[in-house]
Design a protein around this motif. Structure first.
Motif, PDB file in Angstrom:
ATOM      1  N   GLY A  51       1.281  -1.028   0.189  1.00  0.00           N
ATOM      2  CA  GLY A  51       0.016   0.321   0.033  1.00  0.00           C
ATOM      3  C   GLY A  51       1.246   0.865  -0.284  1.00  0.00           C
ATOM      4  N   GLN A 161       4.514   5.029   4.650  1.00  0.00           N
ATOM      5  CA  GLN A 161       2.840   4.938   4.738  1.00  0.00           C
ATOM      6  C   GLN A 161       2.309   6.084   4.729  1.00  0.00           C
ATOM      7  N   ASP A 164      -3.113  10.240   8.040  1.00  0.00           N
ATOM      8  CA  ASP A 164      -4.819  10.319   6.982  1.00  0.00           C
ATOM      9  C   ASP A 164      -4.937  11.916   6.923  1.00  0.00           C
ATOM     10  N   ARG A 167      -3.079  11.396   2.991  1.00  0.00           N
ATOM     11  CA  ARG A 167      -4.480  10.366   2.382  1.00  0.00           C
ATOM     12  C   ARG A 167      -5.272  10.826   1.871  1.00  0.00           C
ATOM     13  N   ARG A 193     -14.192   5.856   7.627  1.00  0.00           N
ATOM     14  CA  ARG A 193     -16.115   4.601   6.946  1.00  0.00           C
ATOM     15  C   ARG A 193     -15.405   3.185   6.134  1.00  0.00           C
ATOM     16  N   THR A 194     -14.523   3.628   5.323  1.00  0.00           N
ATOM     17  CA  THR A 194     -14.131   2.484   4.705  1.00  0.00           C
ATOM     18  C   THR A 194     -12.547   1.745   4.739  1.00  0.00           C
ATOM     19  N   ASP A 195     -12.146   0.602   4.250  1.00  0.00           N
ATOM     20  CA  ASP A 195     -10.960  -0.028   4.019  1.00  0.00           C
ATOM     21  C   ASP A 195      -9.669   1.698   3.547  1.00  0.00           C
ATOM     22  N   ARG A 196      -9.020   2.005   4.798  1.00  0.00           N
ATOM     23  CA  ARG A 196      -7.799   3.226   4.962  1.00  0.00           C
ATOM     24  C   ARG A 196      -6.760   2.631   3.606  1.00  0.00           C
ATOM     25  N   GLY A 197      -7.175   1.689   3.292  1.00  0.00           N
ATOM     26  CA  GLY A 197      -5.840   1.348   2.290  1.00  0.00           C
ATOM     27  C   GLY A 197      -5.595   2.113   0.748  1.00  0.00           C
ATOM     28  N   SER A 200      -7.527  -0.089  -1.749  1.00  0.00           N
ATOM     29  CA  SER A 200      -8.677   0.290  -1.351  1.00  0.00           C
ATOM     30  C   SER A 200      -9.656   1.379  -2.098  1.00  0.00           C
ATOM     31  N   LEU A 201      -8.600   2.792  -1.824  1.00  0.00           N
ATOM     32  CA  LEU A 201      -8.826   4.148  -1.245  1.00  0.00           C
ATOM     33  C   LEU A 201      -9.075   4.487  -3.415  1.00  0.00           C
ATOM     34  N   SER A 232     -21.250  -3.581  -1.083  1.00  0.00           N
ATOM     35  CA  SER A 232     -21.483  -4.754   0.515  1.00  0.00           C
ATOM     36  C   SER A 232     -22.311  -5.182   0.153  1.00  0.00           C
TER      37      SER A 232
END
Length: 238
Positions: A51, A161, A164, A167, A193-197, A200-201, A232
């Motif tokens: 990631g 990494q 936030d 990101r 609320r979602t996958d922070r990778g 995925s973002l 989902s």
């Protein structure tokens, strides 16, 4: 008979360019540009956890090389594990090679020997090579000491990494490049609320781009929640 080159836009995702990589270590982009464009540039070894953008930079290197009129090749080593010698033999004739994910072949002696042989041939032939791995050579589970030694001789770039704040800025930047209106509250919701990778973002941003265009809607928190819940639900029904 020569093999026709595919159009650049089809070969490498347009979002994955050197100039669009966010928060690169100092000097890293210039080093990658040199590797893409200049014969005899320093070989590079990108190390970083999953990631951190290693694949982005590997593909971006190939895009930059193609743009400069050179012949690049990208090989994800996970896909070639167990048959690496054949995969590497197929790279003959290229100028710039990106080998992504060394950890996939670590401990597989036949693959390690094949990579060691390729490394030596590529040096002699004047190829430019980029390696990527989740860790530095000394921490990979390699069984071939000579291969570890060769990998350790490359110029090393370590990717970290993003926090936030970084990101969020990356999402703003990607949205701007796509002409998307991405509300700040939507960015906050995505990070909470979602996958922070990163993968995925960015995959979610791709989907938001498509669905907001189809629905002719701004990316607000209600719309974002609807898209995520729909995804989902589909996954749950599969």
């Amino acid at each position: 008979m020569s093999v026709p080159q595919l159009p650049l836009a089809l070969r490498y995702p347009p979002d994955q360019r050197l100039e669009s990589f966010f928060a690169a270590p100092a000097g890293a982009i210039a080093q990658l540009q040199a590797l893409a464009q200049t014969r005899g540039a320093d070989w590079l070894y990108l190390a970083g956890a999953s990631g951190t953008g290693k694949t982005h930079l590997a593909l971006a290197l190939c895009a930059a090389a193609a743009q400069a009129g050179r012949r690049p090749a990208y090989l994800p080593l996970l896909a070639a594990s167990g048959r690496l010698r054949d995969a590497l033999d197929a790279l003959e004739g290229n100028d710039v090679v990106a080998l992504d994910g060394l950890e996939a072949i670590a401990g597989h002696r036949d693959d390690e020997v094949a990579l060691f042989d390729f490394h030596n041939r590529a040096r002699s032939a004047g190829l430019n090579v980029l390696y990527t791995a989740q860790d530095v050579p000394g921490s990979l589970a390699l069984s071939l000491p000579d291969l570890r030694s060769r990998l350790s001789q490359n110029t090393r770039i370590v990717l970290n990494q993003l926090d936030d704040a970084a990101r969020a800025e990356l999402l703003r930047d990607r949205a701007r490049r796509r002409g998307l209106v991405l509300e700040e509250t939507a960015i906050d919701w995505m990070l909470a609320r979602t996958d922070r990778g990163l993968a995925s973002l960015l995959a979610l941003l791709d989907r938001l781009d498509r669905e907001s265009l189809a629905a002719q809607r701004r990316i607000t928190v209600p719309f974002l929640r609807q898209v995520v819940e729909s995804s989902s639900s589909i996954a749950g029904d599969a």
